[in-house]
Motif scaffolding. Sequence first.
Motif, PDB file in Angstrom:
ATOM      1  N   ILE A  16      14.281   8.062  -5.857  1.00  0.00           N
ATOM      2  CA  ILE A  16      13.433   7.007  -6.419  1.00  0.00           C
ATOM      3  C   ILE A  16      14.247   5.736  -6.631  1.00  0.00           C
ATOM      4  N   LEU A  49       8.833   4.771 -15.241  1.00  0.00           N
ATOM      5  CA  LEU A  49       8.408   6.008 -14.595  1.00  0.00           C
ATOM      6  C   LEU A  49       8.846   7.155 -15.494  1.00  0.00           C
ATOM      7  N   ILE A  78       5.101  10.664 -14.067  1.00  0.00           N
ATOM      8  CA  ILE A  78       5.380  11.455 -12.869  1.00  0.00           C
ATOM      9  C   ILE A  78       5.736  12.864 -13.329  1.00  0.00           C
ATOM     10  N   LEU A  99       1.027  10.256 -11.526  1.00  0.00           N
ATOM     11  CA  LEU A  99       1.331  10.695 -10.170  1.00  0.00           C
ATOM     12  C   LEU A  99       1.922  12.098 -10.225  1.00  0.00           C
ATOM     13  N   LYS A 101       3.848  15.358  -8.742  1.00  0.00           N
ATOM     14  CA  LYS A 101       4.844  15.784  -7.761  1.00  0.00           C
ATOM     15  C   LYS A 101       4.263  16.908  -6.901  1.00  0.00           C
ATOM     16  N   LEU A 108       4.617   5.865  -4.446  1.00  0.00           N
ATOM     17  CA  LEU A 108       5.181   5.524  -5.748  1.00  0.00           C
ATOM     18  C   LEU A 108       5.524   4.041  -5.810  1.00  0.00           C
TER      19      LEU A 108
END
Length: 225
Positions: A16, A49, A78, A99, A101, A108
């Motif tokens: 990320i 995030l 997340i 969101l 996984k 993203l």
Amino acid sequence: MKVLVIEDEEQLLNNIKESLEKEKILVETAMEFNTAIEKALIYDYDCILLDIMLPNGSGIDILKELKKSNKTDNVIIISAKDSLDDKLLGLELGADDYLTKPFHLAELNARVKAVIRRKNFSGNHILDILNVSLNTNERELKINNELVHLNRKEFDILSYFLMNKNRLIPKSALAEYVWGDHSDEADNFDFIYYQIKNLRKKLNDAKADVTIEAVYGMGYKLTET
């Protein structure tokens, strides 16, 4: 722009971070609860995030503390937990998005940019520069208050340039933002060239005070005419 990534899976965290940094975003990280809550409460970020499951604590508890400080409008949860209750609780606490996984980094990135756009433009979804006005909610372009038709790719390209005005945009970054994972399948970036060529013509025909300048061997940059 600055983003805080709170994630205890080291490989995912690094992926990320690397992906966001390619978009010229400053990234700070935290892998456990105490460091995460300290950074989240002390510093300001364009986007956070937030993983729910963390060593020494829960991301939900961090979200509760952020809510007390009115900092939840830029949080994307997340988490591997695909529980409706967790999702609803996070949204009730003020999280902007959720969101699950596993996810694609391109998705993203797109959601992070959407949060930053809303946060940085006071939620009105309007990007303005000189006589050019882009409504990212209605997906409308106005030049001198006159509507100019853009196809979907042209609109996405222009919005990306307006969000990054005065910055050099590499072709690879533009391709990933506008075309997502499909850009990896391309042998070259000719498809970007043709879209920008058409977009540049529309800006010129409408007498826009900006244009898209090619920087040989590197990418493109939005400049004033």
